[in-house]
Design a protein around this motif. Structure first.
Motif, PDB file in Angstrom:
ATOM      1  N   VAL A  59       7.644   4.488  38.332  1.00  0.00           N
ATOM      2  CA  VAL A  59       7.431   4.130  39.690  1.00  0.00           C
ATOM      3  C   VAL A  59       8.727   4.134  40.421  1.00  0.00           C
ATOM      4  O   VAL A  59       9.718   4.023  39.974  1.00  0.00           O
ATOM      5  N   LEU A  60       8.506   4.520  41.882  1.00  0.00           N
ATOM      6  CA  LEU A  60       9.571   5.067  42.939  1.00  0.00           C
ATOM      7  C   LEU A  60       9.465   4.474  44.042  1.00  0.00           C
ATOM      8  O   LEU A  60       8.571   5.072  44.487  1.00  0.00           O
ATOM      9  N   LYS A  61      10.136   3.563  44.670  1.00  0.00           N
ATOM     10  CA  LYS A  61       9.807   3.152  45.963  1.00  0.00           C
ATOM     11  C   LYS A  61      10.820   3.651  47.057  1.00  0.00           C
ATOM     12  O   LYS A  61      12.225   3.399  46.739  1.00  0.00           O
ATOM     13  N   VAL A  62      10.383   4.331  48.049  1.00  0.00           N
ATOM     14  CA  VAL A  62      11.531   5.119  48.616  1.00  0.00           C
ATOM     15  C   VAL A  62      11.082   4.816  50.367  1.00  0.00           C
ATOM     16  O   VAL A  62      11.824   5.275  51.051  1.00  0.00           O
ATOM     17  N   SER A  63      10.624   3.588  50.418  1.00  0.00           N
ATOM     18  CA  SER A  63      10.613   3.068  51.827  1.00  0.00           C
ATOM     19  C   SER A  63      11.789   2.789  52.306  1.00  0.00           C
ATOM     20  O   SER A  63      12.042   2.828  53.632  1.00  0.00           O
ATOM     21  N   ALA A  64      12.710   2.337  51.631  1.00  0.00           N
ATOM     22  CA  ALA A  64      14.171   2.169  51.920  1.00  0.00           C
ATOM     23  C   ALA A  64      15.100   2.884  51.818  1.00  0.00           C
ATOM     24  O   ALA A  64      16.421   2.767  51.951  1.00  0.00           O
ATOM     25  N   VAL A  65      14.896   4.115  51.055  1.00  0.00           N
ATOM     26  CA  VAL A  65      15.567   5.126  50.442  1.00  0.00           C
ATOM     27  C   VAL A  65      15.688   6.347  51.708  1.00  0.00           C
ATOM     28  O   VAL A  65      14.683   6.788  52.066  1.00  0.00           O
ATOM     29  N   ALA A  66      16.886   6.696  52.332  1.00  0.00           N
ATOM     30  CA  ALA A  66      17.029   7.677  53.303  1.00  0.00           C
ATOM     31  C   ALA A  66      16.578   8.965  52.527  1.00  0.00           C
ATOM     32  O   ALA A  66      16.820   9.138  51.352  1.00  0.00           O
ATOM     33  N   ARG A  67      16.162   9.761  53.357  1.00  0.00           N
ATOM     34  CA  ARG A  67      15.530  11.182  52.928  1.00  0.00           C
ATOM     35  C   ARG A  67      16.475  11.993  52.049  1.00  0.00           C
ATOM     36  O   ARG A  67      16.139  12.631  50.960  1.00  0.00           O
ATOM     37  N   GLY A 110      15.961  -1.038  46.772  1.00  0.00           N
ATOM     38  CA  GLY A 110      16.414  -0.858  48.027  1.00  0.00           C
ATOM     39  C   GLY A 110      16.784   0.441  48.217  1.00  0.00           C
ATOM     40  O   GLY A 110      15.882   1.434  47.951  1.00  0.00           O
ATOM     41  N   LYS A 111      17.995   0.703  48.956  1.00  0.00           N
ATOM     42  CA  LYS A 111      18.360   2.113  49.225  1.00  0.00           C
ATOM     43  C   LYS A 111      18.949   2.940  48.119  1.00  0.00           C
ATOM     44  O   LYS A 111      19.013   4.404  48.364  1.00  0.00           O
ATOM     45  N   ILE A 112      18.889   2.551  46.842  1.00  0.00           N
ATOM     46  CA  ILE A 112      19.180   3.534  45.708  1.00  0.00           C
ATOM     47  C   ILE A 112      17.825   4.029  45.091  1.00  0.00           C
ATOM     48  O   ILE A 112      16.823   3.492  44.944  1.00  0.00           O
ATOM     49  N   PRO A 113      17.580   5.322  45.130  1.00  0.00           N
ATOM     50  CA  PRO A 113      16.532   5.915  44.491  1.00  0.00           C
ATOM     51  C   PRO A 113      16.429   5.494  42.939  1.00  0.00           C
ATOM     52  O   PRO A 113      17.281   5.620  42.047  1.00  0.00           O
ATOM     53  N   ALA A 114      15.390   4.712  42.589  1.00  0.00           N
ATOM     54  CA  ALA A 114      15.161   4.093  41.480  1.00  0.00           C
ATOM     55  C   ALA A 114      13.842   4.282  40.853  1.00  0.00           C
ATOM     56  O   ALA A 114      12.919   4.019  41.109  1.00  0.00           O
ATOM     57  N   ALA A 115      14.074   5.090  39.520  1.00  0.00           N
ATOM     58  CA  ALA A 115      12.810   5.435  38.697  1.00  0.00           C
ATOM     59  C   ALA A 115      12.740   4.202  37.878  1.00  0.00           C
ATOM     60  O   ALA A 115      13.544   4.175  36.928  1.00  0.00           O
ATOM     61  N   ILE A 116      11.726   3.283  38.175  1.00  0.00           N
ATOM     62  CA  ILE A 116      11.578   2.018  37.279  1.00  0.00           C
ATOM     63  C   ILE A 116      10.472   1.973  36.420  1.00  0.00           C
ATOM     64  O   ILE A 116       9.452   2.863  36.737  1.00  0.00           O
ATOM     65  N   GLN A 117      10.323   1.133  35.553  1.00  0.00           N
ATOM     66  CA  GLN A 117       9.095   0.846  34.619  1.00  0.00           C
ATOM     67  C   GLN A 117       8.782   2.048  34.004  1.00  0.00           C
ATOM     68  O   GLN A 117       7.392   2.423  33.637  1.00  0.00           O
ATOM     69  N   VAL A 118       9.786   2.958  33.506  1.00  0.00           N
ATOM     70  CA  VAL A 118       9.479   4.182  32.850  1.00  0.00           C
ATOM     71  C   VAL A 118       8.674   3.854  31.486  1.00  0.00           C
ATOM     72  O   VAL A 118       8.860   2.977  30.735  1.00  0.00           O
ATOM     73  N   THR A 119       7.662   4.655  31.460  1.00  0.00           N
ATOM     74  CA  THR A 119       6.789   4.333  30.236  1.00  0.00           C
ATOM     75  C   THR A 119       6.403   5.931  29.793  1.00  0.00           C
ATOM     76  O   THR A 119       6.077   6.789  30.476  1.00  0.00           O
ATOM     77  N   PRO A 120       6.483   6.076  28.262  1.00  0.00           N
ATOM     78  CA  PRO A 120       6.680   5.106  27.411  1.00  0.00           C
ATOM     79  C   PRO A 120       7.905   4.404  27.294  1.00  0.00           C
ATOM     80  O   PRO A 120       8.889   5.261  27.401  1.00  0.00           O
ATOM     81  N   GLU A 121       8.042   3.232  27.170  1.00  0.00           N
ATOM     82  CA  GLU A 121       9.341   2.636  27.072  1.00  0.00           C
ATOM     83  C   GLU A 121      10.348   3.114  25.925  1.00  0.00           C
ATOM     84  O   GLU A 121       9.582   3.603  24.863  1.00  0.00           O
ATOM     85  N   ALA A 122      11.643   2.940  25.909  1.00  0.00           N
ATOM     86  CA  ALA A 122      12.216   3.501  24.851  1.00  0.00           C
ATOM     87  C   ALA A 122      11.839   2.496  23.628  1.00  0.00           C
ATOM     88  O   ALA A 122      11.959   3.119  22.523  1.00  0.00           O
TER      89      ALA A 122
END
Length: 628
Positions: free
Chosen positions: A437-445, A523-535
């Motif tokens: 999941v990646l939330k971009v609403s606060a990440v500059a284009r 926030g403003k950092i692009p963050a690919a989170i909840q990566v699945t399958p997990e390590a």
């Protein structure tokens, strides 16, 4: 007479129909189960005398007669009260208010049980945070224990924050033949502006502010009873469940300690009696595919917490509904971003409420055909009821009035035809590193595409030490693995944000890739989170090495490691999460069984199994429908 209902947006309709189709068997099984649990009149009427006598032994006066008489609706109060959490401290007074109000309405309320409520803010970066996500399912089980006495015809669920509201709902859905209303406590008043708090945090991360300065800023932000005012998971909870029709209209963001807060709490007591006695609208029927989609739409339209890509999936599953991350992605493509609330802007939740709040949001989304209007709610049939805001009548009870049809602050809240952006800002990215999941609403284009060497860590402390040593001063994709639900309970990692922000402000390309969570503080950092399958489950994140080129592209939806496929496949993990003998302290050893039972992030990271009823570890039955 209300204006003609606008046609529902075709994508909203298509996604809803697809959810209903894939959920047909599991939803039918669920509805059959709650229908079988329904009873004519109070369920306690069929109890043996000894059972019933135990149920009213502690009652007195008219309440005792009401329970013994088996004719008046019984209401369970299930509360997450404690006075450690600012958001839950106001709940202390609610049971007595509710008991008086239900008695007045012809029912009887009993405090059926308390559920745990932990604060992610207090446990952030500490070992207690590794229990946080699991606490959701513990809360669900505790709710089940409270309702298992079968003395009740309805329930009032008192809770506010992070895992608490989803847990209460999941537990109550196991008793979905009963009606239920969620009762919130409201946010604290605005304190230090969130933008200033973030500035001090970043200065502290750089060593430019002292601990005393940081503590002064934090205590000026979190300063009184009530929910924290930034738009994290707690306030996302409130907004989402109100748009799902599970709060009384306008109840979410009224301050604690005010006459209107008390009036709404008392009205919830009166309302649950009417629903149980006259309307017979069970929670399990009220929450259907349409209300789930409405919850997702409201989350996307406001840039809410990414935690709900877990919680809404788990809530839906508890009602036999199979919601996927692909549904979020497809809805996000057509739902405009209408709110600018920290961390997506400088305003806080009180500014959002003053600008028109949930009522304006519901109105503009309904008018744009982006919400299902024909749903059942705790206020009655039809979501149009949530276009009206509560005010105090002369007798001290709440009444509802129309709200302005325009935003009162366009810098905070906008109509659907004039959004901050055309989409909801939530992306699903996938590739040879898995799905995330990646939330971009606060990440500059200009920051949404990053390709840089990886630096791999297994703890936040390891990252912090490298940052302070100056080892990360360049383009970097920070990979933090073994942070998934099976590894260590999937703690939130937003303590990383200040340091990552420093690196970005120095002009570097910066991204985060992790199988952990970032929550509403993304926030403003692009963050690919909840990566699945997990390590910890053998996911490819376990094989990433320092220096590997990693490409994250929010625009194309790609998450790739640029390493020869054969070489990458041949690698073996160099580290592993702690085993049960090492995962101890702060109560973690008590949760070891949950680590082994928990499912993947894209299935809600739940310990209760998949919506099909199959145990986790069996082949997935929910199809992956990728829409880009």
């Amino acid at each position: 007479m209300r204006a003609a209902r606008p046609a529902i947006h075709p994508v909203i309709a298509d996604v809803t129909e697809r959810i209903a189709a894939r959920s047909l068997r599991t939803r039918t099984t669920y509805l059959d189960r709650i229908a079988a649990a329904s009873a004519e009149g109070p369920v306690r009427a069929g109890m043996a005398c000894s059972n019933l006598a135990h149920g009213f032994a502690a009652c007195a006066g008219s309440d005792r007669l009401a329970v013994r008489g088996r004719s008046k609706p019984g209401v369970a109060i299930v509360s997450a009260y404690n006075d450690l959490l600012s958001a839950h401290q106001p709940l202390a007074e609610f049971p007595e208010w509710i008991k008086d109000a239900t008695r007045e309405a012809g029912g009887v309320a009993q405090f059926a049980g308390g559920v745990p409520a932990m604060c992610d803010g207090i446990t952030q970066g500490r070992s207690g945070m590794e229990l946080s996500l699991f606490s959701r399912d513990v809360i669900a089980m505790a709710t089940g224990v409270a309702l298992s006495h079968e003395m009740f015809d309805g329930a009032l669920l008192l809770g506010v924050c992070d895992k608490i509201v989803p847990g209460l709902l999941i537990g109550a859905l196991s008793f979905g033949h009963l009606p239920a209303i969620l009762v919130p406590a409201g946010p604290m008043a605005s304190g230090l502006p969130n933008k200033e708090k973030a500035r001090v945090r970043q200065r502290y991360a750089e060593g430019l502010a002292s601990r005393e300065e940081l503590l002064d800023a934090e205590s000026a932000s979190y300063h009184s009873p009530g929910t924290c005012t930034f738009y994290g998971t707690a306030n996302s909870n409130q907004l989402v469940v109100e748009v799902m029709g599970l709060h009384l209209p306008g109840a979410s963001f009224v301050h604690p300690g005010t006459p209107l807060r008390r009036a709404l709490t008392e009205e919830a007591g009166r309302r649950i009696v009417r629903i149980a006695d006259e309307e017979h609208t069970p929670l399990g029927e009220m929450i259907d595919e349409r209300s789930i989609v409405n919850g997702v739409v409201s989350l996307l339209a406001t840039g809410g917490s990414t935690n709900h890509t877990l919680h809404l999936v788990a809530i839906a599953a508890a009602a036999g509904i199979q919601l996927t991350w692909d549904d979020f992605a497809e809805l996000s493509a057509v739902v405009p971003l209408l709110a600018s609330v920290y961390p997506n802007g400088s305003a806080d939740i009180n500014h959002f409420h003053a600008a028109g709040g949930v009522q304006f949001l519901v109105g503009t989304l309904l008018d744009a055909g982006l919400l299902h209007e024909n749903v059942r709610t705790v206020a009655g049939d039809g979501l149009h009821r949530y276009r009206r805001e509560p005010v105090l009548a002369e007798d001290g009870t709440p009444t509802w009035r129309e709200v302005p049809t325009r935003s009162l602050d366009m810098s905070v809240l906008r109509p659907a035809h004039e959004p901050f952006s055309a989409d909801g800002g939530l992306r699903m990215v996938s590739g040879n590193l898995g799905r995330a999941v990646l939330k971009v609403s606060a990440v500059a284009r200009e920051h949404r595409t990053v390709c840089a060497p990886a630096r791999v860590f297994t703890t936040q402390a390891g990252f912090d030490a490298a940052f302070r040593a100056g080892e990360l001063d360049g383009d970097v994709v920070v990979v933090i693995r073994n942070q998934g639900p099976r590894a260590n309970g999937m703690p939130e990692l937003h303590g990383l944000t200040p340091a990552l922000g420093v690196l970005m402000d120095r002009g570097h390309q910066v991204a985060l890739v992790t199988d952990g969570r970032m929550s509403g503080a993304s926030g403003k950092i692009p963050a690919a989170i909840q990566v699945t399958p997990e390590a910890a489950a053998g996911g490819p994140l376990a094989r990433v090495a320092d220096g590997d080129l990693v490409s994250l592209d929010a625009e194309t939806g790609e998450l790739e490691i640029l390493v020869d496929a054969a070489e990458f496949a041949a690698r073996r993990p160099t580290d592993a999460p702690p085993d049960d003998t090492a995962w101890t302290g702060t109560g973690r050893e008590l949760f070891a069984a949950l680590r082994h039972a928990v499912g993947p992030a894209d299935h809600g990271a739940s310990v209760f199994g998949e919506p099909t009823g199959a145990p986790f570890g069996t082949p997935a039955t929910i199809p992956s429908e990728v829409h880009r």
